[in-house]
Motif scaffolding. Structure first.
Motif, short mmCIF file in Angstrom:
data_model
loop_
_atom_site.label_atom_id
_atom_site.label_comp_id
_atom_site.label_asym_id
_atom_site.label_seq_id
_atom_site.Cartn_x
_atom_site.Cartn_y
_atom_site.Cartn_z
N SER A 12 19.87 -10.69 -8.39
CA SER A 12 19.06 -10.51 -9.58
C SER A 12 17.71 -9.87 -9.25
N ILE A 13 17.03 -9.36 -10.27
CA ILE A 13 15.72 -8.74 -10.08
C ILE A 13 14.71 -9.77 -9.60
N SER A 14 14.91 -11.03 -9.92
CA SER A 14 13.99 -12.08 -9.47
C SER A 14 14.09 -12.29 -7.96
N ASP A 15 15.19 -11.81 -7.34
CA ASP A 15 15.35 -11.90 -5.89
C ASP A 15 14.98 -10.60 -5.19
N LEU A 16 14.26 -9.73 -5.90
CA LEU A 16 13.88 -8.44 -5.31
C LEU A 16 13.07 -8.67 -4.03
N LEU A 17 13.43 -7.94 -2.99
CA LEU A 17 12.76 -8.09 -1.70
C LEU A 17 12.51 -6.73 -1.04
N ILE A 18 13.46 -5.81 -1.17
CA ILE A 18 13.42 -4.54 -0.45
C ILE A 18 13.30 -3.40 -1.45
N GLU A 19 12.30 -2.56 -1.28
CA GLU A 19 12.04 -1.50 -2.24
C GLU A 19 13.21 -0.53 -2.35
N LYS A 20 13.93 -0.30 -1.27
CA LYS A 20 15.06 0.63 -1.31
C LYS A 20 16.15 0.18 -2.28
N ASN A 21 16.14 -1.10 -2.65
CA ASN A 21 17.15 -1.61 -3.58
C ASN A 21 16.78 -1.39 -5.04
N VAL A 22 15.61 -0.82 -5.28
CA VAL A 22 15.15 -0.59 -6.65
C VAL A 22 15.82 0.65 -7.24
N ASN A 23 16.27 0.54 -8.46
CA ASN A 23 16.75 1.67 -9.24
C ASN A 23 15.82 1.84 -10.43
N VAL A 24 15.40 3.08 -10.65
CA VAL A 24 14.43 3.34 -11.70
C VAL A 24 15.03 4.30 -12.72
N LEU A 25 14.88 4.00 -13.99
CA LEU A 25 15.29 4.89 -15.07
C LEU A 25 14.33 4.73 -16.22
N LEU A 26 14.53 5.50 -17.28
CA LEU A 26 13.64 5.49 -18.42
C LEU A 26 14.34 4.93 -19.65
N LYS A 27 13.63 4.10 -20.37
CA LYS A 27 14.05 3.67 -21.69
C LYS A 27 13.13 4.35 -22.69
N SER A 59 -2.51 1.20 9.82
CA SER A 59 -3.83 0.84 9.31
C SER A 59 -3.75 0.52 7.82
N GLY A 60 -4.86 -0.01 7.29
CA GLY A 60 -4.87 -0.43 5.90
C GLY A 60 -4.56 0.66 4.92
N LYS A 61 -5.05 1.88 5.15
CA LYS A 61 -4.81 2.95 4.19
C LYS A 61 -3.35 3.33 4.12
N PHE A 62 -2.64 3.22 5.25
CA PHE A 62 -1.22 3.53 5.23
C PHE A 62 -0.41 2.36 4.68
N GLU A 63 -0.93 1.16 4.84
CA GLU A 63 -0.30 0.02 4.19
C GLU A 63 -0.34 0.21 2.68
N ASP A 64 -1.48 0.69 2.16
CA ASP A 64 -1.61 0.91 0.73
C ASP A 64 -0.68 2.01 0.23
N ARG A 65 -0.44 3.01 1.06
CA ARG A 65 0.39 4.13 0.64
C ARG A 65 1.87 3.88 0.86
N ALA A 66 2.21 2.85 1.60
CA ALA A 66 3.60 2.59 1.94
C ALA A 66 4.42 2.31 0.69
N LEU A 67 5.60 2.92 0.62
CA LEU A 67 6.51 2.66 -0.50
C LEU A 67 7.34 1.43 -0.15
N ALA A 68 6.68 0.29 -0.19
CA ALA A 68 7.34 -0.97 0.18
C ALA A 68 6.52 -2.13 -0.37
N PHE A 69 7.18 -3.27 -0.55
CA PHE A 69 6.51 -4.49 -0.98
C PHE A 69 6.10 -5.25 0.28
N LEU A 70 4.95 -4.87 0.85
CA LEU A 70 4.53 -5.45 2.13
C LEU A 70 3.91 -6.82 1.95
N PRO A 71 4.10 -7.70 2.94
CA PRO A 71 3.35 -8.97 2.92
C PRO A 71 1.86 -8.69 3.12
#
Length: 731
Positions: free
Chosen positions: A404-419, A270-282
């Motif tokens: 490259s980051i411009s080809d980002l498609l899958i959230e699992k491929n994201v690495n996050v750190l702090l500057k 449903s829509g609420k779970f789409e919003d909560r999904a940790l993914a870049f959904l279409p």
């Protein structure tokens, strides 16, 4: 040799049923029935006649369906392969199936955790048949020919011959219940594999509530829509032909240079779970998402990485402390957090795993705080920075081997750190026992990234940025080697002082340090109590200490046995004696600080050869084995992708035996130095000591293939040095 293709197949093979069930026959008909358009395919293009084998047809299928609360995921693969030489016959003479299929990823749907139950596999089937050159077909009785060995199912294929065609399929069906949302494991692969492929077809089938991220890269065909009879059902295909084989090579990132595709399927009811999904959904299920914008990145992470957390413990640590600047303050906070939220619990983790005491964490208070993942770390650390009024940016990055980051498609491929925006920027990421300030994955170095920042109390800005690249001097492996020969010239004594910094020490830290080598260091630095000192009852304290001491002693013995084997392999010697190992500095408080340890051993009849009244010393072997390029590697056409720039510096100190002089040191002086790297060596005699220095440098983490010949120059020079010898001439 077991069949290599199985590294990419996902199968749990069941031998419980007898005979072929209705479902098995249905699966068999799907692949080999009347509609099989490749059942008579056996011709090989002339250009591939000299290959070991050729894949005539490869078919992959991914089906995702739901019924009520149940979700069904079907994956299958079929290959039809012609064997053209004895090597291929040997390769395909045995199939080995392991439990390589993973359950769908359980995703945390913020703030409610996903709950779903995975059922038993509803179907896992294998079919194998051999087609002889005369057209005769032999179907393998898979159940009869299967043998269980160490948790694997092995199937021997007898009487294979050059010219045979092996045609097989693997089918797997999983069903499970889900009320919420989750993502299936992503697939990222090249079109090509070990053997050329004449014809390849990939099929997708989904319906409503299944979202697809899919894209093709480097010239791979696009995914095409196939009309269906139902509006809620969707089918897609990708087709390719005449695919050359994938040639594995050193320092090569296939997803960057070869035709490839990536996809992930996400389920959300449903829509609420789409919003909560940790993914870049279409936006909709019937849209194939091919890319992700920086605005979508910000939209997904703005709330998830909002500063939050109880930092009272950190405030207590900073009480009555002064710092020269914010750089020093942030650095101190990071190492304190690493200890307070991780290393102070290491002893308890070991005790728990060893069964010494159930749930030992209760000794740390009623509610000990653990930081368990990157998201929690980002929120906690940025809360500290916000309280201290220190600016920061959240870095969203992708590893270089994934594009490259411009080809980002899958959230699992994201690495996050702090500057952290101190005078000299500081980078920090989720800590491990040995991580340092300014340490992040070397595969992220030099990549374009997104930088997210907060204008007030909300992360609402995003822009492009770039991560720095370390130098070869920052990533150093340094070894001082002292070589002595006994009076009988029958035994050598070697002692080494080994130092590593930067990325060069990361693997060494986990390989060389026992938990006692660093938790005690942290206890002393931060004035905290060990696990034993948390235990109040004397009886329990004595019992746990005895068990823990016994465990530590076992770990030390195992470490020494492992390190002895390492040194024998590295120096190519057998049965070393009098081995010693000692940690001098852990190097855990700064990327530029050295991990330093010493090793020593004795070995008989090695590095020395008698030559009449004289002796030959294989001095070059003391820098240990170097890359020895094959003829095939020398004609490289691929670009060169390495983890990080680095240097290897050696100093050899050889005590010249009394009554002998040294000849041949001129051959130990070499110098190859260009823009890709260097190998430089020098030798001199001081009194009765020969001192040899070598330096091997990789100056960049990437080189275009046009620079390969320059790399070959210093690689060959280093390898040649290992063959150099000196003569001990009797006076």
């Amino acid at each position: 040799m077991k069949i290599r293709i199985l590294l990419t197949l996902f199968l749990v093979f069941s031998l419980t049923s007898i005979g072929q069930t209705k479902q098995e026959l249905k699966v068999k008909d799907f692949f080999w029935g009347e509609n099989d358009t490749h059942k008579n395919a056996n011709e090989i293009p002339d250009k591939w006649k000299n290959e070991s084998a050729v894949i005539i047809y490869k078919n992959e299928n991914y089906d995702f369906h739901k019924f009520g609360k149940s979700v069904t995921y079907i994956t299958s693969t079929r290959k039809r392969i012609k064997l053209l030489d004895k090597s291929a016959v040997k390769e395909f003479s045995e199939f080995s199936f392991s439990d390589l299929f993973k359950e769908p990823s359980k995703v945390i749907v913020f703030p409610i955790p996903v709950v779903f139950k995975v059922k038993q596999h509803t179907g896992s089937f294998v079919g194998i048949k051999i087609i002889k050159p005369n057209g005769n077909e032999i179907e393998i009785d898979v159940k009869k020919e299967s043998v269980q060995v160490d948790g694997k199912t092995n199937i021997a294929i007898s009487n294979l011959e050059v010219g045979d065609i092996i045609d097989y399929y693997i089918y797997k069906e999983d069903s499970f219940k889900s009320t919420y949302a989750f993502g299936f494991d992503p697939v990222e692969t090249t079109l090509s594999e070990d053997y050329p492929i004449i014809d390849f077809k990939l099929f997708f089938e989904t319906e409503n509530d299944f979202f697809i991220n899919f894209n093709s890269y480097n010239g791979a065909p696009e995914l095409k829509n196939i009309p269906t009879e139902k509006k809620s059902f969707r089918r897609y295909s990708l087709e390719a032909s005449n695919i050359d084989k994938y040639i594995s090579n050193r320092w090569f990132y296939p997803l960057l240079d070869l035709p490839s595709y990536k996809f992930q399927v996400y389920f959300a009811r449903s829509g609420k779970f789409e919003d909560r999904a940790l993914a870049f959904l279409p936006e909709k299920e019937n849209i194939i998402k091919k890319s992700v914008t920086k605005e979508e990145v910000l939209d997904l992470y703005d709330k998830r990485f909002k500063p939050d957390g109880d930092i009272g413990d950190i405030k207590d640590f900073f009480k009555d402390k002064t710092f020269k600047n914010n750089n020093e303050k942030v650095t101190s906070a990071y190492y304190y957090m690493r200890h307070y939220y991780l290393t102070r619990f290491i002893e308890a983790i070991v005790i728990d795993d060893a069964g010494i005491r159930y749930n030992p964490y209760t000794y740390y208070g009623s509610n000990p705080v653990f930081i368990r993942n990157q998201k929690q770390f980002i929120r906690h650390f940025t809360e500290f920075l916000k309280r201290e009024k220190i600016g920061f940016e959240i870095v969203v990055a992708k590893k270089r081997f994934d594009g490259s980051i411009s080809d980002l498609l899958i959230e699992k491929n994201v690495n996050v750190l702090l500057k952290v925006n101190t005078k000299t920027p500081i980078y920090v990421e989720y800590f491990g026992p040995h991580t340092s300030v300014n340490q992040f994955s070397p595969i992220l170095e030099g990549t374009d990234v997104y930088l997210m920042s907060a204008s007030k109390n909300k992360i609402d800005e995003i822009k492009k940025g770039k991560l720095p690249i370390s130098s070869q001097a920052q990533n150093e492996s340094k070894r001082n080697i002292t070589l002595k020969i006994n009076d009988a010239f029958s035994e050598v004594s070697i002692s080494t002082v080994n130092s590593f910094k930067g990325h060069q020490k990361e693997d060494k830290l986990s390989e060389r340090l026992l938990f006692t080598d660093y938790v005690n260091e942290d206890y002393k630095k931060f004035g905290t109590k060990s696990f034993i000192n948390h235990v109040k009852r004397k009886k329990d304290k004595a019992k746990y200490k005895k068990a823990l001491d016994a465990l530590i002693e076992k770990l030390k013995i195992k470490r020494e046995e492992r390190l002895k084997k390492n040194i024998e392999s590295e120096f190519k010697v057998n049965d070393i004696e009098d081995y010693t190992f000692e940690i001098k500095e852990t190097g855990r408080y700064g990327l530029d600080s050295y991990l330093t340890y010493t090793e020593s051993f004795k070995a008989k009849n090695t590095f020395i050869k008698k030559a009449g009244p004289n002796y030959i010393v294989e001095i070059g072997k003391l820098i240990t084995a170097q890359i020895d390029l094959t003829d095939k590697e020398r004609s490289r056409t691929e670009n060169i992708h390495m983890n990080y720039p680095r240097s290897y510096n050696n100093k050899i100190i050889f005590n010249i035996p009394d009554g002998y002089s040294v000849l041949g040191i001129d051959k130990l002086n070499k110098s190859i130095n260009n823009k890709t790297g260097a190998f430089i060596s020098s030798a001199k005699i001081e009194e009765n000591t020969l001192i040899v220095k070598t330096s091997k440098q990789y100056k960049n983490n990437y080189e275009p293939n046009s620079n390969w010949h320059l790399m070959v120059e210093f690689l060959d020079a280093a390898n040649q040095f290992t063959n150099e010898k000196i003569l001990l001439k009797k006076k």
